[in-house]
Design a protein around this motif. Structure first.
Motif, PDB file in Angstrom:
ATOM      1  N   ALA A 221       0.835  -1.206   0.000  1.00 29.75           N
ATOM      2  CA  ALA A 221       0.000   0.000   0.000  1.00 29.75           C
ATOM      3  C   ALA A 221       0.871   1.258   0.000  1.00 29.75           C
ATOM      4  O   ALA A 221       0.556   2.252  -0.650  1.00 29.75           O
ATOM      5  N   GLY A 222       2.010   1.188   0.721  1.00 23.32           N
ATOM      6  CA  GLY A 222       2.914   2.334   0.768  1.00 23.32           C
ATOM      7  C   GLY A 222       3.499   2.658  -0.600  1.00 23.32           C
ATOM      8  O   GLY A 222       3.638   3.828  -0.975  1.00 23.32           O
ATOM      9  N   VAL A 223       3.824   1.621  -1.373  1.00 22.88           N
ATOM     10  CA  VAL A 223       4.371   1.836  -2.719  1.00 22.88           C
ATOM     11  C   VAL A 223       3.306   2.488  -3.616  1.00 22.88           C
ATOM     12  O   VAL A 223       3.581   3.445  -4.353  1.00 22.88           O
ATOM     13  N   LEU A 224       2.067   1.976  -3.545  1.00 24.40           N
ATOM     14  CA  LEU A 224       0.984   2.569  -4.342  1.00 24.40           C
ATOM     15  C   LEU A 224       0.720   4.013  -3.918  1.00 24.40           C
ATOM     16  O   LEU A 224       0.374   4.869  -4.736  1.00 24.40           O
ATOM     17  N   GLU A 225       0.904   4.270  -2.630  1.00 20.66           N
ATOM     18  CA  GLU A 225       0.685   5.624  -2.132  1.00 20.66           C
ATOM     19  C   GLU A 225       1.679   6.610  -2.745  1.00 20.66           C
ATOM     20  O   GLU A 225       1.343   7.749  -3.056  1.00 20.66           O
ATOM     21  N   MET A 226       2.916   6.148  -2.952  1.00 22.10           N
ATOM     22  CA  MET A 226       3.887   7.041  -3.591  1.00 22.10           C
ATOM     23  C   MET A 226       3.487   7.314  -5.039  1.00 22.10           C
ATOM     24  O   MET A 226       3.663   8.432  -5.541  1.00 22.10           O
ATOM     25  N   ALA A 227       2.919   6.307  -5.709  1.00 25.05           N
ATOM     26  CA  ALA A 227       2.407   6.547  -7.065  1.00 25.05           C
ATOM     27  C   ALA A 227       1.306   7.600  -7.021  1.00 25.05           C
ATOM     28  O   ALA A 227       1.247   8.505  -7.850  1.00 25.05           O
ATOM     29  N   ARG A 228       0.439   7.508  -6.021  1.00 21.88           N
ATOM     30  CA  ARG A 228      -0.698   8.429  -5.929  1.00 21.88           C
ATOM     31  C   ARG A 228      -0.244   9.870  -5.701  1.00 21.88           C
ATOM     32  O   ARG A 228      -0.696  10.788  -6.371  1.00 21.88           O
ATOM     33  N   VAL A 229       0.681  10.060  -4.750  1.00 20.43           N
ATOM     34  CA  VAL A 229       1.006  11.446  -4.380  1.00 20.43           C
ATOM     35  C   VAL A 229       1.968  12.100  -5.374  1.00 20.43           C
ATOM     36  O   VAL A 229       2.186  13.305  -5.302  1.00 20.43           O
ATOM     37  N   THR A 230       2.558  11.322  -6.285  1.00 23.86           N
ATOM     38  CA  THR A 230       3.433  11.923  -7.291  1.00 23.86           C
ATOM     39  C   THR A 230       2.698  12.133  -8.620  1.00 23.86           C
ATOM     40  O   THR A 230       3.305  12.547  -9.600  1.00 23.86           O
ATOM     41  N   ARG A 231       1.424  11.853  -8.640  1.00 25.01           N
ATOM     42  CA  ARG A 231       0.637  12.020  -9.867  1.00 25.01           C
ATOM     43  C   ARG A 231       0.672  13.492 -10.318  1.00 25.01           C
ATOM     44  O   ARG A 231       0.461  14.402  -9.527  1.00 25.01           O
ATOM     45  N   GLY A 232       0.968  13.698 -11.599  1.00 26.91           N
ATOM     46  CA  GLY A 232       0.959  15.055 -12.157  1.00 26.91           C
ATOM     47  C   GLY A 232       2.220  15.854 -11.883  1.00 26.91           C
ATOM     48  O   GLY A 232       2.307  17.016 -12.255  1.00 26.91           O
ATOM     49  N   ILE A 233       3.201  15.254 -11.220  1.00 27.77           N
ATOM     50  CA  ILE A 233       4.427  15.951 -10.842  1.00 27.77           C
ATOM     51  C   ILE A 233       5.559  15.461 -11.753  1.00 27.77           C
ATOM     52  O   ILE A 233       5.631  14.281 -12.079  1.00 27.77           O
TER      53      ILE A 233
ATOM     54  N   ALA B  56       9.481  10.962   1.407  1.00 27.02           N
ATOM     55  CA  ALA B  56      10.284  12.189   1.541  1.00 27.02           C
ATOM     56  C   ALA B  56      11.735  11.928   1.135  1.00 27.02           C
ATOM     57  O   ALA B  56      12.349  12.732   0.432  1.00 27.02           O
ATOM     58  N   THR B  57      12.284  10.792   1.573  1.00 27.42           N
ATOM     59  CA  THR B  57      13.678  10.470   1.237  1.00 27.42           C
ATOM     60  C   THR B  57      13.857  10.352  -0.272  1.00 27.42           C
ATOM     61  O   THR B  57      14.772  10.939  -0.855  1.00 27.42           O
ATOM     62  N   LEU B  58      12.972   9.596  -0.907  1.00 25.62           N
ATOM     63  CA  LEU B  58      13.123   9.392  -2.347  1.00 25.62           C
ATOM     64  C   LEU B  58      12.883  10.681  -3.122  1.00 25.62           C
ATOM     65  O   LEU B  58      13.533  10.934  -4.138  1.00 25.62           O
ATOM     66  N   LEU B  59      11.980  11.526  -2.636  1.00 26.47           N
ATOM     67  CA  LEU B  59      11.740  12.797  -3.324  1.00 26.47           C
ATOM     68  C   LEU B  59      12.967  13.703  -3.239  1.00 26.47           C
ATOM     69  O   LEU B  59      13.255  14.443  -4.179  1.00 26.47           O
ATOM     70  N   LEU B  60      13.710  13.649  -2.132  1.00 31.74           N
ATOM     71  CA  LEU B  60      14.946  14.437  -2.072  1.00 31.74           C
ATOM     72  C   LEU B  60      15.899  14.005  -3.186  1.00 31.74           C
ATOM     73  O   LEU B  60      16.625  14.820  -3.741  1.00 31.74           O
ATOM     74  N   TYR B  61      15.890  12.713  -3.511  1.00 28.43           N
ATOM     75  CA  TYR B  61      16.786  12.215  -4.562  1.00 28.43           C
ATOM     76  C   TYR B  61      16.263  12.497  -5.972  1.00 28.43           C
ATOM     77  O   TYR B  61      17.022  12.879  -6.854  1.00 28.43           O
ATOM     78  N   VAL B  62      14.985  12.253  -6.211  1.00 29.26           N
ATOM     79  CA  VAL B  62      14.489  12.359  -7.600  1.00 29.26           C
ATOM     80  C   VAL B  62      14.061  13.783  -7.952  1.00 29.26           C
ATOM     81  O   VAL B  62      13.825  14.081  -9.124  1.00 29.26           O
ATOM     82  N   GLU B  63      13.995  14.659  -6.943  1.00 30.63           N
ATOM     83  CA  GLU B  63      13.804  16.100  -7.158  1.00 30.63           C
ATOM     84  C   GLU B  63      12.579  16.433  -8.000  1.00 30.63           C
ATOM     85  O   GLU B  63      12.672  16.711  -9.194  1.00 30.63           O
ATOM     86  N   PRO B  64      11.424  16.465  -7.363  1.00 28.27           N
ATOM     87  CA  PRO B  64      10.196  16.809  -8.076  1.00 28.27           C
ATOM     88  C   PRO B  64      10.158  18.289  -8.444  1.00 28.27           C
ATOM     89  O   PRO B  64      10.740  19.118  -7.748  1.00 28.27           O
ATOM     90  N   PHE B  65       9.499  18.597  -9.540  1.00 27.57           N
ATOM     91  CA  PHE B  65       9.245  19.997  -9.880  1.00 27.57           C
ATOM     92  C   PHE B  65       7.940  20.074 -10.651  1.00 27.57           C
ATOM     93  O   PHE B  65       7.426  19.064 -11.139  1.00 27.57           O
ATOM     94  N   LEU B  66       7.407  21.276 -10.723  1.00 30.40           N
ATOM     95  CA  LEU B  66       6.148  21.473 -11.427  1.00 30.40           C
ATOM     96  C   LEU B  66       6.424  21.933 -12.846  1.00 30.40           C
ATOM     97  O   LEU B  66       7.312  22.748 -13.062  1.00 30.40           O
ATOM     98  N   PRO B  67       5.685  21.428 -13.831  1.00 35.39           N
ATOM     99  CA  PRO B  67       5.836  21.930 -15.190  1.00 35.39           C
ATOM    100  C   PRO B  67       5.576  23.434 -15.215  1.00 35.39           C
ATOM    101  O   PRO B  67       4.773  23.938 -14.436  1.00 35.39           O
ATOM    102  N   ILE B  68       6.265  24.151 -16.106  1.00 32.06           N
ATOM    103  CA  ILE B  68       6.106  25.607 -16.184  1.00 32.06           C
ATOM    104  C   ILE B  68       4.651  25.955 -16.444  1.00 32.06           C
ATOM    105  O   ILE B  68       3.985  25.333 -17.275  1.00 32.06           O
TER     106      ILE B  68
END
Ligand SMILES: [Zn+2]
Length: 387
Positions: free
Chosen positions: A126-138, A289-301
């Motif tokens: 469930a935790g893995v699917l949750e990361m898919a959910r919260v990174t949607r559109g990013i 949070a740890t993985l996001l520090l590594y993969v560096e999310p950003f918003l499309p312009i």
């Protein structure tokens, strides 16, 4: 033996680490979206499915594939690796700048007889699917791979096969986090995670400490690099190839009385083996949070930070003798409701209920029930006590 170095590590890395120590609003918002209610709704989906290896059922794999697709990951595929064995289910969000550099979040979805495997390991799944959910559109700078491993319980078959294949194809895996059993809190008082690591993973451990300190300060952290059991899950094949990996597990003394007493039993179900949406939420947040520090999310312009409103639902009165009413402030649509007893059995299911509907539970025995409520494609779970 457990090595406790969390506080010391934090002090050292405050002086040495190269990450900046202010919160990123984007990461903060994504981490906050990780929800114990949503995690437990996924566990409720998985626990009735036959995930025992000998059955070779494809139902869980198709369910996981559909969930990953629902969250718009760039590609989802089955990694078959052995005859008569369900596949690893893999989703990838490709990095915009460094698509060939991968970070992985993983957890196994299979279970042992006769258990429903709610804590072990519907929770990590469930935790893995949750990361898919919260990174949607990013957008991400580096690639994020989400892996639901098959056949862990029979000897880490899925993760060994995956690492073999990744090495053969020269896939550059920069780091991996494995979650296996994250939803049990002894007496509901344990509020910490065990982070298992090896010495080639110290940089990643430091990043974990930074991420957890910034984004999940309420989570307690213990570390363990030496007990024998830390090899017993899907990060081990990564360690054997010297790939940095951390293993996150609910902090229970695995040799003593606080280890999940329902582990590998028929009672590893919601309410028994998996009893803490709070802990599952915090551990998942620390991994995200740890993985996001590594993969560096950003918003499309041109895209604003999306505002997210989790459905809020109130059930009242609670505890109750006869009935409870479901109400949500922002809700106009109809509600689907499923009630589980504490063995995970569905005792009531009602569709298309209007906001403000009262549910009669007078015929049910006294006890604690879990209510799953589906609204607008989101699921939340609540506890109801029948007196
Ligand atoms: Zn497990």
């Amino acid at each position: 033996m457990t090595v406790k170095r969390s506080l010391m590590t934090l002090c050292v890395l405050l002086l040495t680490n190269t990450f900046s120590f202010s919160q990123s609003p984007l990461i903060h918002q994504m981490v906050q979206q990780v929800s114990g209610d949503t995690l437990f709704a996924t566990i409720a989906d998985l626990q009735p499915m036959d995930r025992v290896n000998a059955s070779n059922s494809m139902v869980p794999a198709y369910y996981l594939k559909q969930r990953l697709q629902q969250y718009d990951v760039d590609t989802v595929f089955f990694h078959f690796f052995k005859d008569n064995t369900p596949p690893n289910v893999i989703g990838i969000r490709y990095g915009e700048l460094y698509p060939d550099d991968y970070y992985i979040l993983g957890g196994h979805y299979d279970a042992v007889l006769p258990g429903a495997g709610a804590d072990d390991n519907a929770s990590g799944t469930a935790g893995v699917l949750e990361m898919a959910r919260v990174t949607r559109g990013i957008k991400l700078q580096k690639s994020l791979m989400l892996i639901l491993f098959a056949a862990e319980e029979v000897g880490l078959w899925g993760s060994f096969a995956f690492v073999d294949s990744a090495i053969n194809h020269s896939v550059n895996i920069e780091g991996m986090i494995n979650m296996d059993m994250i939803a049990y809190s002894h007496n509901l008082t344990d509020s910490s995670v065990s982070v298992c690591y090896k010495y080639h993973c110290l940089d990643m451990l430091d990043t974990f400490m930074v991420a957890a300190g910034l984004y999940v300060p309420e989570l307690g952290i213990e570390t363990d690099s030496s007990s024998a059991v830390i090899w017993a899950s899907d990060h081990a094949p990564f360690w054997l190839q010297q790939i940095p990996a951390l293993f996150l597990i609910e902090n229970s003394d695995r040799w003593g009385g606080s280890f999940n007493p329902y582990y590998h039993t028929f009672a590893d179900t919601i309410g028994m083996g998996a009893n803490s949406p709070w802990l599952a939420e915090k551990i998942t947040r620390s991994a995200v949070a740890t993985l996001l520090l590594y993969v560096e999310p950003f918003l499309p312009i041109g895209i604003e930070l999306p505002t997210y409103q989790k459905p809020t639902v109130t059930l009242y009165p609670n505890p109750t003798h006869q009935q409870f009413t479901i109400r949500s402030p922002q809700l106009t649509q109809h509600i689907n409701l499923t009630l589980f007893d504490n063995t995970g059995r569905v005792v009531l299911s009602q569709m298309n209920l209007p906001n403000g509907h009262s549910v009669d539970i007078s015929s049910l025995p006294h006890g604690v029930y879990f209510v799953r409520i589906d609204i607008d494609g989101e699921a939340v779970t609540k506890k109801v006590v029948k007196m």
